[in-house]
Scaffold this active site. Structure first.
Site: not given
Ligand code: CAA
Length: 240
Positions: A12-13, A83, A85, A143-144, A147
């Site tokens: 996948r992916g 692989a 996640i 948030g990572q 990861y």
């Molecule tokens: N920088 C600074 N502040 C941020 C921010 C950022 N990038 N993102 C969110 N915030 C802040 C928000 O503004 C919010 O502030 P307030 O509380 O003052 O309003 C606070 O942080 C909470 O934000 P969320 O509501 O988004 O928090 P959450 O707990 O609901 O979600 C999260 C957190 C799940 C990490 C979400 O922000 C998210 O999905 N972020 C993207 C993460 C990402 O890029 N993942 C990649 C996945 S794909 C992959 O990993 C493949 C690859 O290799 C690229």
């Protein structure tokens, strides 16, 4: 005798695109997968690629599966550690389970797989190892922490392995994809993904095929002088 390539998370992916590309280059491909039998079987039938189910974070399962592959195919020339996640959460909301699971699947798996294939590559005096890291291992991402830690670790792992293996004509390289059009990226909340894409100079997601092309080159005989490299495919999101 064609070269044998093992791709973890290969149904996948990004892994799916890599398996297909290597198959089209006439490698014998074995695509590992962890859980989704239906997707794996459909993939296998459609592409005529062998699939094998095991958990790459489990050392014993890796050991048994690699022994079986070596028995069936006599060698593994190419390993793609793909692989991976996500269990995204800011650290202040990250529990031990989210930390541990990502370390196990994304990083401990790479020790398991690579340490279990390296000795036969050394004996055969040939090997191509490609680790799929991430732009977020290079630059960090909100948030990572889990990861990004694993993806950054792959870079140090790969460089060390390159030093140890060069004398046996084995290369070890890292690819750092940016945001690629896969289920993993599609799972990001829509508004967050939109704001991420706005920060990408090329203003689009990458395609899995674009990553697969680079893997295909890195594992070819032509790429024997590319060793210990960290290559980015990210639409300009991070220039390193
Ligand atoms: N920088 C600074 N502040 C941020 C921010 C950022 N990038 N993102 C969110 N915030 C802040 C928000 O503004 C919010 O502030 P307030 O509380 O003052 O309003 C606070 O942080 C909470 O934000 P969320 O509501 O988004 O928090 P959450 O707990 O609901 O979600 C999260 C957190 C799940 C990490 C979400 O922000 C998210 O999905 N972020 C993207 C993460 C990402 O890029 N993942 C990649 C996945 S794909 C992959 O990993 C493949 C690859 O290799 C690229």
């Amino acid at each position: 005798m064609s070269k044998v390539a093992l791709v973890t998370g290969g149904t996948r992916g990004i892994g799916e695109a890599i398996s297909k590309k290597l198959h089209s280059s006439n490698f014998t491909v074995i695509a590992n997968y962890a859980s989704n039998d239906q997707a794996a079987n459909e993939f296998s039938k459609k592409n005529n690629i062998e699939v094998k189910k095991w958990d790459v974070s489990n050392y014993e399962e890796c050991k048994n599966s690699i022994a079986k592959i070596l028995k069936d195919h006599s060698k593994i020339d190419i390993l793609v550690n793909n692989a991976g996640i996500t269990r995204d959460a800011p650290l202040h909301k990250m529990d031990l389970e989210k930390w541990q699971k990502v370390i196990d699947v994304n990083l401990n798996s790479v020790f398991n797989m690579t340490s279990l294939v390296i000795n036969q590559m050394r004996e055969n005096q040939f090997g191509r190892i490609v680790h799929i890291s991430s732009v977020n291992g290079q630059k960090g991402q909100f948030g990572q922490a889990n990861y990004a830690a694993t993806k950054a670790a792959l870079i140090g792992f790969s460089k060390s392995l390159a030093l140890e293996s060069a004398s046996k004509s084995i290369t070890s390289n890292v690819l750092c994809p940016g945001y690629i059009n896969t289920e993993m990226v599609a799972a990001i909340r829509e508004d967050i993904l939109k704001s991420i894409v706005e920060t990408i100079p090329n203003k689009r997601l990458g395609e899995a095929d674009e990553v697969a092309e680079m893997v295909n080159y890195l594992v070819s005989d032509k790429a024997s002088y590319i060793n210990g490299a960290t290559l980015s495919i990210n639409g300009g999101l991070w220039m390193d």
